[in-house]
Design a protein around this motif. Structure first.
Motif, mmCIF file in Angstrom:
data_model
loop_
_atom_site.group_PDB
_atom_site.id
_atom_site.type_symbol
_atom_site.label_atom_id
_atom_site.label_comp_id
_atom_site.label_asym_id
_atom_site.label_seq_id
_atom_site.Cartn_x
_atom_site.Cartn_y
_atom_site.Cartn_z
ATOM 1 N N UNK A 63 0.814 -1.227 0.000
ATOM 2 C CA UNK A 63 0.000 0.000 0.000
ATOM 3 C C UNK A 63 0.844 1.273 0.000
ATOM 4 N N UNK A 64 2.168 1.114 0.050
ATOM 5 C CA UNK A 64 3.043 2.299 0.076
ATOM 6 C C UNK A 64 2.803 3.184 -1.140
ATOM 7 N N UNK A 65 2.697 4.467 -0.871
ATOM 8 C CA UNK A 65 2.466 5.425 -1.948
ATOM 9 C C UNK A 65 1.012 5.572 -2.359
ATOM 10 N N UNK A 66 0.154 4.700 -1.840
ATOM 11 C CA UNK A 66 -1.285 4.786 -2.177
ATOM 12 C C UNK A 66 -2.143 5.076 -0.945
ATOM 13 N N UNK A 67 -1.786 4.496 0.173
ATOM 14 C CA UNK A 67 -2.564 4.662 1.415
ATOM 15 C C UNK A 67 -1.785 5.537 2.392
ATOM 16 N N UNK A 68 -2.511 6.361 3.139
ATOM 17 C CA UNK A 68 -1.896 7.201 4.165
ATOM 18 C C UNK A 68 -2.667 7.071 5.470
ATOM 19 N N UNK A 69 -1.962 6.717 6.533
ATOM 20 C CA UNK A 69 -2.576 6.637 7.850
ATOM 21 C C UNK A 69 -2.287 7.926 8.605
ATOM 22 N N UNK A 70 -3.275 8.392 9.355
ATOM 23 C CA UNK A 70 -3.100 9.586 10.181
ATOM 24 C C UNK A 70 -3.994 9.450 11.406
ATOM 25 N N UNK A 71 -3.803 10.340 12.377
ATOM 26 C CA UNK A 71 -4.630 10.263 13.577
ATOM 27 C C UNK A 71 -4.821 11.646 14.176
ATOM 28 N N UNK A 72 -5.914 11.768 14.907
ATOM 29 C CA UNK A 72 -6.216 12.980 15.662
ATOM 30 C C UNK A 72 -6.292 12.550 17.127
ATOM 31 N N UNK A 73 -5.244 12.816 17.874
ATOM 32 C CA UNK A 73 -5.191 12.349 19.256
ATOM 33 C C UNK A 73 -6.274 12.979 20.124
ATOM 34 N N UNK A 74 -6.623 14.208 19.828
ATOM 35 C CA UNK A 74 -7.658 14.883 20.616
ATOM 36 C C UNK A 74 -9.023 14.235 20.440
ATOM 37 N N UNK A 75 -9.216 13.583 19.289
ATOM 38 C CA UNK A 75 -10.507 12.952 18.991
ATOM 39 C C UNK A 75 -10.449 11.432 19.120
ATOM 40 N N UNK A 76 -9.305 10.902 19.553
ATOM 41 C CA UNK A 76 -9.132 9.435 19.660
ATOM 42 C C UNK A 76 -9.519 8.747 18.350
ATOM 43 N N UNK A 77 -9.089 9.315 17.239
ATOM 44 C CA UNK A 77 -9.507 8.848 15.926
ATOM 45 C C UNK A 77 -8.294 8.573 15.046
ATOM 46 N N UNK A 78 -8.384 7.485 14.299
ATOM 47 C CA UNK A 78 -7.375 7.166 13.300
ATOM 48 C C UNK A 78 -8.051 7.087 11.941
ATOM 49 N N UNK A 79 -7.343 7.526 10.914
ATOM 50 C CA UNK A 79 -7.877 7.562 9.553
ATOM 51 C C UNK A 79 -7.004 6.731 8.630
ATOM 52 N N UNK A 80 -7.609 6.284 7.538
ATOM 53 C CA UNK A 80 -6.854 5.647 6.463
ATOM 54 C C UNK A 80 -7.361 6.216 5.148
ATOM 55 N N UNK A 81 -6.546 7.039 4.526
ATOM 56 C CA UNK A 81 -6.864 7.569 3.198
ATOM 57 C C UNK A 81 -6.341 6.585 2.170
ATOM 58 N N UNK A 82 -7.243 6.066 1.360
ATOM 59 C CA UNK A 82 -6.877 5.048 0.377
ATOM 60 C C UNK A 82 -7.095 5.617 -1.016
ATOM 61 N N UNK A 83 -6.033 5.751 -1.780
ATOM 62 C CA UNK A 83 -6.092 6.254 -3.145
ATOM 63 C C UNK A 83 -5.637 5.172 -4.114
ATOM 64 N N UNK A 84 -5.942 5.384 -5.378
ATOM 65 C CA UNK A 84 -5.535 4.433 -6.430
ATOM 66 C C UNK A 84 -5.886 3.002 -6.042
ATOM 67 N N UNK A 85 -7.114 2.811 -5.629
ATOM 68 C CA UNK A 85 -7.533 1.498 -5.149
ATOM 69 C C UNK A 85 -7.541 0.465 -6.263
#
Length: 121
Positions: A63-85
């Protein structure tokens, strides 16, 4: 009681994008590493990406170069942006987190219920 709830899955065409979210709730004192895993039919669950509380990330080669993981610690939330699926990204995606609850002294590992991602034309 700690819960992880994922959202954002669905059906998308090859080359498209989706953004998954996972919110942790409950008596949470601290969250260490959060991550995303996936399991395709007939296959073992595999790591997609992880992120520490400080923002250091680890991505699977697929998934390198296509997916990006990020998080918002204040919201206890993690995201996964998935491109070029791609069709081979089709799987149930699970959120995972190491959480220290109030009143406890050791981290516990939690899983979400999963969200289906289907990549098909």
């Amino acid at each position: 009681q700690v819960q992880l709830v994922e959202s954002g899955g669905g059906l998308v065409q090859p080359g498209g994008s989706l953004r998954l979210s996972c919110v942790a709730s409950g008596s949470i004192r601290r969250i260490n590493t959060m991550g995303w895993y996936r399991q395709a039919p007939g296959k073992q669950r595999e790591l997609v990406a992880t992120i520490t509380s400080g923002g250091s990330t680890n991505d699977a080669a697929s998934v390198k170069g296509r997916f990006t993981i990020s998080r918002d610690n204040a919201k206890n939330t993690v995201y996964l942006q998935m491109n070029s699926l791609k069709p081979e990204d089709t799987a149930v995606y699970y959120c995972n987190a190491d959480i220290l609850e109030y009143g406890k002294f050791t981290l516990a590992n939690y899983w979400g219920q999963g969200t289906q991602v289907t990549v098909s034309s």
